[in-house]
Design a protein around this motif. Structure first.
Motif, PDB file in Angstrom:
ATOM      1  N   GLY A 166       0.840  -1.198   0.000  1.00  0.00           N
ATOM      2  CA  GLY A 166       0.000   0.000   0.000  1.00  0.00           C
ATOM      3  C   GLY A 166       0.866   1.235   0.000  1.00  0.00           C
ATOM      4  O   GLY A 166       2.106   1.160  -0.001  1.00  0.00           O
ATOM      5  N   THR A 167       0.234   2.382  -0.004  1.00  0.00           N
ATOM      6  CA  THR A 167       0.967   3.650   0.006  1.00  0.00           C
ATOM      7  C   THR A 167       0.397   4.555   1.095  1.00  0.00           C
ATOM      8  O   THR A 167      -0.758   4.421   1.517  1.00  0.00           O
ATOM      9  CB  THR A 167       0.857   4.371  -1.348  1.00  0.00           C
ATOM     10  N   GLU A 168       1.221   5.478   1.532  1.00  0.00           N
ATOM     11  CA  GLU A 168       0.816   6.420   2.568  1.00  0.00           C
ATOM     12  C   GLU A 168       0.068   7.585   1.940  1.00  0.00           C
ATOM     13  O   GLU A 168       0.552   8.180   0.958  1.00  0.00           O
ATOM     14  CB  GLU A 168       2.037   6.913   3.331  1.00  0.00           C
ATOM     15  N   GLU A 169      -1.075   7.910   2.512  1.00  0.00           N
ATOM     16  CA  GLU A 169      -1.880   8.997   1.976  1.00  0.00           C
ATOM     17  C   GLU A 169      -1.104  10.315   2.009  1.00  0.00           C
ATOM     18  O   GLU A 169      -0.484  10.657   3.001  1.00  0.00           O
ATOM     19  CB  GLU A 169      -3.170   9.129   2.789  1.00  0.00           C
ATOM     20  N   GLY A 170      -1.118  11.026   0.887  1.00  0.00           N
ATOM     21  CA  GLY A 170      -0.426  12.304   0.800  1.00  0.00           C
ATOM     22  C   GLY A 170       1.037  12.193   0.411  1.00  0.00           C
ATOM     23  O   GLY A 170       1.708  13.211   0.242  1.00  0.00           O
ATOM     24  N   SER A 171       1.556  10.970   0.275  1.00  0.00           N
ATOM     25  CA  SER A 171       2.961  10.793  -0.095  1.00  0.00           C
ATOM     26  C   SER A 171       3.110  10.845  -1.605  1.00  0.00           C
ATOM     27  O   SER A 171       2.129  10.820  -2.365  1.00  0.00           O
ATOM     28  CB  SER A 171       3.474   9.447   0.416  1.00  0.00           C
ATOM     29  N   GLY A 172       4.377  10.897  -2.064  1.00  0.00           N
ATOM     30  CA  GLY A 172       4.634  10.930  -3.504  1.00  0.00           C
ATOM     31  C   GLY A 172       4.228   9.661  -4.211  1.00  0.00           C
ATOM     32  O   GLY A 172       3.986   9.671  -5.425  1.00  0.00           O
ATOM     33  N   ALA A 173       4.133   8.557  -3.467  1.00  0.00           N
ATOM     34  CA  ALA A 173       3.774   7.283  -4.088  1.00  0.00           C
ATOM     35  C   ALA A 173       2.271   7.083  -4.193  1.00  0.00           C
ATOM     36  O   ALA A 173       1.816   6.207  -4.946  1.00  0.00           O
ATOM     37  CB  ALA A 173       4.389   6.135  -3.286  1.00  0.00           C
ATOM     38  N   ALA A 174       1.486   7.867  -3.444  1.00  0.00           N
ATOM     39  CA  ALA A 174       0.033   7.696  -3.442  1.00  0.00           C
ATOM     40  C   ALA A 174      -0.524   7.907  -4.845  1.00  0.00           C
ATOM     41  O   ALA A 174      -0.233   8.907  -5.509  1.00  0.00           O
ATOM     42  CB  ALA A 174      -0.606   8.665  -2.457  1.00  0.00           C
ATOM     43  N   LEU A 176       0.249   6.321  -7.463  1.00  0.00           N
ATOM     44  CA  LEU A 176       1.178   5.866  -8.505  1.00  0.00           C
ATOM     45  C   LEU A 176       1.518   4.379  -8.366  1.00  0.00           C
ATOM     46  O   LEU A 176       1.630   3.671  -9.368  1.00  0.00           O
ATOM     47  CB  LEU A 176       2.470   6.693  -8.459  1.00  0.00           C
ATOM     48  N   LEU A 177       1.705   3.921  -7.150  1.00  0.00           N
ATOM     49  CA  LEU A 177       1.946   2.507  -6.905  1.00  0.00           C
ATOM     50  C   LEU A 177       0.678   1.855  -6.379  1.00  0.00           C
ATOM     51  O   LEU A 177      -0.145   2.495  -5.720  1.00  0.00           O
ATOM     52  CB  LEU A 177       3.082   2.316  -5.903  1.00  0.00           C
ATOM     53  N   GLU A 178       0.524   0.565  -6.666  1.00  0.00           N
ATOM     54  CA  GLU A 178      -0.672  -0.167  -6.271  1.00  0.00           C
ATOM     55  C   GLU A 178      -0.290  -1.388  -5.444  1.00  0.00           C
ATOM     56  O   GLU A 178       0.819  -1.930  -5.578  1.00  0.00           O
ATOM     57  CB  GLU A 178      -1.447  -0.630  -7.519  1.00  0.00           C
ATOM     58  N   GLU A 179      -1.219  -1.803  -4.606  1.00  0.00           N
ATOM     59  CA  GLU A 179      -1.010  -3.032  -3.845  1.00  0.00           C
ATOM     60  C   GLU A 179      -0.804  -4.196  -4.812  1.00  0.00           C
ATOM     61  O   GLU A 179      -1.562  -4.364  -5.771  1.00  0.00           O
ATOM     62  CB  GLU A 179      -2.218  -3.309  -2.953  1.00  0.00           C
ATOM     63  N   GLY A 180       0.243  -4.974  -4.561  1.00  0.00           N
ATOM     64  CA  GLY A 180       0.564  -6.087  -5.446  1.00  0.00           C
ATOM     65  C   GLY A 180       1.690  -5.778  -6.412  1.00  0.00           C
ATOM     66  O   GLY A 180       2.248  -6.709  -7.029  1.00  0.00           O
ATOM     67  N   ASP A 181       2.051  -4.488  -6.575  1.00  0.00           N
ATOM     68  CA  ASP A 181       3.230  -4.151  -7.383  1.00  0.00           C
ATOM     69  C   ASP A 181       4.478  -4.750  -6.743  1.00  0.00           C
ATOM     70  O   ASP A 181       4.541  -4.934  -5.520  1.00  0.00           O
ATOM     71  CB  ASP A 181       3.407  -2.636  -7.483  1.00  0.00           C
ATOM     72  N   VAL A 182       5.499  -5.020  -7.563  1.00  0.00           N
ATOM     73  CA  VAL A 182       6.778  -5.513  -7.069  1.00  0.00           C
ATOM     74  C   VAL A 182       7.868  -4.545  -7.514  1.00  0.00           C
ATOM     75  O   VAL A 182       8.009  -4.260  -8.710  1.00  0.00           O
ATOM     76  CB  VAL A 182       7.091  -6.928  -7.598  1.00  0.00           C
TER      77      VAL A 182
END
Length: 366
Positions: A166-174, A176-182
């Motif tokens: 998962g990603t942190e809300e408000g972060s640069g990754a929110a 853009l990355l999804e659960e299950g990405d490697v």
């Protein structure tokens, strides 16, 4: 005629030996008596009425160097003459198991215990069974992280697949990355271990934009993420769930203990067993703290109770997370010395220094 013998009669009792007359029962006397009886009944009931509190008490401690607690295959192991004790907290109360008022009062009067509102320990919507499941999952995760950190500290390569949880809300990754990405690359360099990702971030300034190579299903993507600041460290805002391929088979067998706070002592136990040096060297050292895969010692709850549990079970030294120092100051039992640690490397060095008899030079929480 036969003589009749008279039976002697008892002397009448003197006036002063007669029982006093009972005082007459007045309405005021009756009211006072009933009030006292009601008060006593209410006080007795109050001691058994459920309350919205839970209590922390010193729990059992376990020696991570005990023969059957940490078992290692695939590498040579060594014996130790000391003890490295993980510490725990016992909790009374909580969902489905309320404390009585009497127990709350006992807890308030005992400096070894702390009484807190239930919601300060258990989430409001969590049942006792759900809390136990979460605690057990945290224990399993802490064992994996401790093994990864310990083997990395000993210069083993620890291959891992870095799954995005998962990603942190408000972060640069929110978004853009999804659960299950490697995550497979960092700035064009392969990421085959957790340490690869951490080392890449260590060379990055907060606010820098980095490129991650990501495998999403059957596709390979390049994702640009702007890092954010966490003190002096750059962070991605990504929750990683690593899958390790450990070069050494480490199994930890422990029952009836949950949560993540034993990670630091697990990692130290693994290091001690895999190194020829007798680090503890006869000393009884207790401690606590979460352990991240990259070797960071994290804060925990209930450290005051863990200090008392440590000294009760014979420890003379205690390794405390630096972020818990505010709770340590003023709560150290007599006969226990506390060393402050922030990383696994610092904790390892502290154990070695204590074993050599130079613990007095270690940083403390005072």
């Amino acid at each position: 005629m036969r003589d009749r013998q008279s039976t002697p009669q008892p002397e009448p009792a003197p006036f002063e030996d007669l029982p006093p007359e009972a005082a007459p029962i007045t309405r005021r006397t009756m009211t006072l008596g009933v009030s006292m009886l009601v008060t006593a009944i209410l006080a007795a009931l109050a001691l058994v009425v459920p309350t919205p509190y839970a209590m922390r008490s010193p729990g059992p401690t376990e020696d991570t160097l005990a023969q059957d607690l940490i078992q290692i295959e695939g590498a040579r192991t060594y014996e130790s003459t000391g003890e490295l004790r993980l510490t725990t907290v016992s909790v009374l109360g909580g969902p489905g198991y309320p404390m009585t008022a009497g127990q709350v009062i006992q807890g308030w009067l005992d400096p070894r215990r702390s009484v807190l509102p239930v919601e300060a320990i258990f989430p409001e919507t969590t049942t006792q069974e759900e809390q136990q499941e979460v605690s057990q999952a945290e224990m399993v995760s802490s064992q994996e992280s401790a093994t990864a950190a310990a083997l990395t500290e000993l210069n083993y390569d620890v291959p891992a697949v870095l799954d995005v949880a998962g990603t942190e809300e408000g972060s640069g990754a929110a978004g853009l990355l999804e659960e299950g990405d490697v995550i497979t690359e960092f700035q064009g360099e392969p990421v085959g271990t957790y340490a690869d990702l951490i080392d890449g971030l260590a060379a990055t300034e907060p606010g820098d934009t980095v490129t991650l190579g990501v495998r999403r299903g059957d596709r390979t993507l390049d994702v640009d993420i702007t890092t954010t600041g966490n003190g002096e460290r750059a962070v991605l805002g990504v929750f990683i769930d690593p899958r390790y391929d450990f070069p050494v088979d480490v199994s930890i067998e422990i029952e009836n203990i949950g949560g993540p706070s034993a990670g630091t002592m697990f990692a130290l136990g693994i290091i001690d067993k895999l190194t020829a040096e007798d680090e503890a060297n006869g000393q009884v050292i207790a401690g606590t703290g979460t352990m991240s895969p990259e070797g960071t010692v994290g804060p925990i709850g209930g450290i005051e109770q863990k200090l008392y549990g440590a000294v009760r079970d014979g420890a003379t030294w205690f390794l405390a997370p630096a972020d818990n120092c505010d709770q340590v100051v003023g709560n150290v039992p007599d006969g226990l010395h506390v060393a402050r640690v922030s990383t696994l490397a610092e904790a390892r060095a502290a154990v070695e220094q204590i074993g050599r008899g130079h613990g007095a030079d270690l940083p403390t929480c005072s």
